[in-house]
Scaffold this motif. Structure first.
Motif, short mmCIF file in Angstrom:
data_model
loop_
_atom_site.label_atom_id
_atom_site.label_comp_id
_atom_site.label_asym_id
_atom_site.label_seq_id
_atom_site.Cartn_x
_atom_site.Cartn_y
_atom_site.Cartn_z
N GLY A 445 0.88 -1.20 0.25
CA GLY A 445 0.03 0.27 0.02
C GLY A 445 0.80 1.24 -0.09
O GLY A 445 2.08 1.08 0.20
N PRO A 446 0.21 2.49 -0.16
CA PRO A 446 0.89 3.67 -0.13
C PRO A 446 1.13 4.33 1.38
O PRO A 446 0.59 4.02 2.25
CB PRO A 446 -0.01 4.47 -0.86
N TYR A 447 2.11 5.30 1.40
CA TYR A 447 2.49 5.97 2.48
C TYR A 447 2.70 7.13 2.22
O TYR A 447 3.14 7.37 0.98
CB TYR A 447 3.55 5.18 3.31
N ALA A 448 2.66 8.22 3.21
CA ALA A 448 3.11 9.50 2.84
C ALA A 448 3.74 10.23 4.32
O ALA A 448 3.26 9.68 5.43
CB ALA A 448 1.74 10.37 2.71
N TYR A 464 -3.04 -3.22 2.44
CA TYR A 464 -4.02 -4.38 2.22
C TYR A 464 -3.08 -5.59 2.01
O TYR A 464 -2.07 -5.41 1.29
CB TYR A 464 -4.90 -4.15 1.05
N GLY A 465 -3.59 -6.78 2.55
CA GLY A 465 -2.90 -7.95 2.19
C GLY A 465 -3.50 -9.19 2.68
O GLY A 465 -4.73 -9.19 2.74
N GLY A 466 -2.91 -10.24 2.64
CA GLY A 466 -3.19 -11.61 3.44
C GLY A 466 -2.34 -12.66 3.66
O GLY A 466 -1.04 -12.16 3.71
N SER A 467 -2.83 -13.70 3.95
CA SER A 467 -1.50 -14.64 4.51
C SER A 467 -2.05 -16.09 4.08
O SER A 467 -3.43 -16.53 3.92
CB SER A 467 -1.49 -14.70 5.81
N SER A 468 -1.18 -17.17 4.02
CA SER A 468 -1.46 -18.62 3.80
C SER A 468 -0.90 -19.30 4.96
O SER A 468 0.22 -19.01 5.25
CB SER A 468 -1.03 -19.03 2.45
N ASN A 469 -1.44 -20.19 5.60
CA ASN A 469 -1.12 -20.59 7.04
C ASN A 469 -1.39 -22.17 7.23
O ASN A 469 -2.29 -22.68 6.64
CB ASN A 469 -1.73 -19.81 8.03
N SER A 470 -0.58 -22.86 8.01
CA SER A 470 -0.82 -24.15 7.86
C SER A 470 -0.93 -24.58 9.46
O SER A 470 -0.25 -23.84 10.21
CB SER A 470 0.43 -25.01 7.44
N THR A 482 -6.15 -15.86 5.03
CA THR A 482 -6.57 -14.76 5.99
C THR A 482 -6.57 -13.57 4.95
O THR A 482 -5.78 -13.51 3.92
CB THR A 482 -5.96 -14.22 7.15
N ARG A 483 -7.19 -12.48 5.35
CA ARG A 483 -7.26 -11.17 4.48
C ARG A 483 -7.10 -10.00 5.50
O ARG A 483 -7.64 -10.26 6.70
CB ARG A 483 -8.80 -10.67 3.73
N ARG A 484 -6.21 -9.23 5.29
CA ARG A 484 -5.72 -8.08 6.24
C ARG A 484 -5.99 -6.45 5.90
O ARG A 484 -5.82 -6.40 4.33
CB ARG A 484 -4.21 -8.22 6.51
N TRP A 485 -6.32 -5.63 6.79
CA TRP A 485 -6.17 -4.44 6.54
C TRP A 485 -5.26 -3.54 7.63
O TRP A 485 -5.57 -3.97 8.64
CB TRP A 485 -7.57 -3.69 6.56
#
Length: 621
Positions: A445-448, A464-470, A482-485
């Motif tokens: 994502g962007p930053y300022a 914004y992002g996500g993850s794959s886990n076991s 998962t999905r992340r903010w």
């Protein structure tokens, strides 16, 4: 003148016929005389014994099946339809009975001197009730034969050690008899236990097992668990007393108490020994046949995933960074192309590095003796962090977390900066000896960054992002996504209190939301349990400051001690209040060597604490 009447006479004459026997073929011929041949014969009254028939030629034959006495009348009819009859009786005897013994004979299970004994002898065959008796030989003293059931029971009298041979007879209601011969060895008294098996319904607790049942050599003074196979299928302990969990109270004694792992299904073997004044017993085995509890497994898996995700949120929130204007200016003033650091986090230890084009250029010009160089508006940077962490839920086992960040930014002016960054993280969390959760995640994502006042900077970023886990446990495995903010904003100031003293306060707020999608776990037998997803949110607000003061030493070296403190609160699904204290010192030699060291103390709202140190050595070439 009328003719004389015809008299048909049967032979043998009316009365008793020769006796028959059950299971033995029988034949009797009946003939007629006094009339005109040929004759035909039929039973006209009563009934024949079961298994016999009469032919029209007068032959009574067959194999009797039932012992009884039958009465019947046979009528003979000649060619002129003249008749004659005779009444007979026929006795069918039972004959000799056949008996089958179980066991058929031979050696019985070994007995023990002075101990209880039980062996069942069963006979089938004959008629009516069977009576058992000792026909010959001798049984050990104390052993009793039940005349109705054939069971041999003790206890064997003390001093009865030896070998015995005896014959058991059975008699039926008709007086028929059968026999079988047995041998029995009575051994010396010893401490010996027997194996046992227990079926356990899924989700239920097995009743405690009386280890003394079937054991010899008591009274017992102690008991011990030798081993549990597999070791992670549950916990076993020995208890002494009356411990029947269901049904009527059991006898006092040594009991095995087993608590199954709700996630395990299959067989569990618990080995044990009993101890008495005679010594230590052989090793016995209690085998439990277990079925897993789906509800308990679901709760355990959900707890593991919740703890993993929430811990990772703490680490991401405290680790993620994108360089703002203040960091850009520090890069421009750097003398080392790469900055390295080591310090504890709220629940572990952190190792990290960072660098960028601006920092590399500044270090290069510093090494070349340039006094100042105009900074390039464009910068590409990379930052890495490696963290060791532990927490109460994973029994304080060490897990690891790493994040690599990279980005590019552009100076719109000396007071404004815009950029785009990407962050990749990996975490391994050993929750206990048999379970490990792992995950790879990302954010982009962007930053300022803006200088909103003289020495005051406002930084903001949105990712914004996500993850794959076991999930990898002893019995159940699965994967979840998962999905992340993440939203991060802070205000940082840098003020020179005087020519040699600098104060750097910072107010920061981070909001992180992560949604776990529906997932499933399965075991080696192919069973699958589905679990619902969830969302966990964390809002962290912190305020901190660091003060540093430079001291010029006589040899030209610069000594800079530093003190810092940060406090804050982690709300929503966070752990509450947290804080950090730091103390450090920087020493720069006249020949451009730099030494940095520090101590930090961290505490989290859930009681987790850590103390650590950091050190860095640099040189200008």
């Amino acid at each position: 003148m009328n003719a004389a009447p015809v008299v048909v006479t049967l032979s043998p004459a009316a009365g008793a016929l020769s006796a028959g026997e059950v299971g033995t073929a029988y034949t009797q011929t009946i003939t007629a005389s006094g009339g005109t041949a040929p004759y035909s014969y039929a039973v006209t009254a009563g009934s024949l014994p079961a298994g016999l028939t009469l032919s029209t030629g007068g032959v009574l034959s067959g194999t009797p099946t039932t012992a009884a006495s039958a009465s019947f009348t046979v009528t003979a009819t000649d060619a002129n339809n003249d008749t004659g009859d005779a009444a007979y009786t026929l006795q069918v005897n039972a004959g000799p009975a056949t008996f089958v013994f179980d066991p058929a004979g031979g050696a019985l299970p070994e007995a023990m001197d002075g101990e209880d004994y039980s062996a069942q002898i069963t006979a089938t065959g004959g008629t009516g009730m069977l009576i058992y008796s000792l026909a010959s030989g001798a049984m050990p003293a104390g052993l009793v034969l039940n005349v109705s059931t054939g069971e041999l029971t003790g206890p064997i009298a003390e001093g009865a050690e030896g070998s015995y041979t005896f014959t058991i007879q059975v008699m039926d209601g008709n007086g028929s008899t059968g026999t079988a011969t047995y041998s029995l060895v009575v051994g010396a008294r010893e401490v010996k236990v027997t194996d046992k098996a227990v079926d356990v319904a899924p989700g239920s607790a097995p009743t405690n097992v009386n280890l003394e049942q079937g054991a010899t050599g008591g009274p017992f003074t102690a008991a011990e668990v030798v081993a549990v196979f597999p070791a992670n299928a549950g916990t076993a302990e020995i208890v002494n007393g009356e411990f029947a969990l269901a049904g009527p109270p059991g006898p006092l004694g040594w009991y095995l108490k087993f608590i199954p792992n709700p996630a395990y299904s299959g067989q569990v073997s618990v080995q044990f020994r009993l101890i008495s004044g005679l010594g230590v017993s052989n090793t016995g085995t209690v085998t439990y046949n277990l079925g897993y509890d789906p509800a308990a497994v679901a709760v355990d898996m959900d707890t593991l995933v919740h703890g993993f995700v929430q811990t990772r949120q703490n680490l991401i929130a405290s680790t993620i960074k994108a360089p703002g204007l203040l960091e850009r200016r520090r890069m421009a003033a750097a003398t080392d192309p790469v900055t390295a650091r080591m310090s504890p986090a709220g629940d572990g230890v952190v190792l990290g590095f960072s660098t960028g084009l601006a920092q590399i250029e500044a270090a290069r010009h510093a090494a070349g003796g340039a006094v100042s160089v105009d900074p390039s508006p464009f910068n590409v940077w990379i930052d890495g962090t490696f963290m060791l962490h532990n927490r109460a839920q994973n029994d304080h086992r060490w897990g690891n977390f790493a994040m690599v960040s990279a980005g590019a930014d552009y100076l719109l002016s000396q007071r404004a900066l815009l950029g785009l960054s990407f962050h990749f993280d990996r975490m391994t969390d050993p929750t206990d000896a048999d379970a490990t959760l792992k995950g790879n995640g990302w954010l982009i994502g962007p930053y300022a960054s803006f200088e909103i006042g003289n020495g005051v900077f406002w930084d903001a970023s949105a990712f914004y992002g996500g993850s794959s886990n076991s999930i990898d446990t002893a019995f159940w495995d699965g994967n979840f996504d998962t999905r992340r903010w993440l939203f991060d904003t802070s205000i940082t100031g840098q003020w020179k209190l005087d020519e040699v003293t600098t104060l750097t306060p910072r107010l920061r707020a981070v909001y992180l939301s992560e949604t776990v999608e529906d997932y499933a776990v399965s075991n080696g037998a192919g069973d699958v349990i589905g679990l619902g997803g969830f969302t966990t949110d964390q809002f962290r607000l912190s305020l901190g400051a660091e003060i540093a003061r430079q001291f010029m030493l006589e040899d030209g070296a610069v000594l800079t001690p530093k003190l810092g403190a940060t406090g804050g609160v982690s709300g929503l699904d966070g752990s509450g209040a947290f804080g950090q204290l730091s103390a450090g010192v920087s020493y720069q030699t006249p020949d451009a060597w730099t030494f940095n060291g520090g101590l930090l103390f961290n505490v989290e709202g859930d009681g987790q604490m850590s103390v650590g140190a950091k050190i860095r050595v640099g040189a200008q070439f």
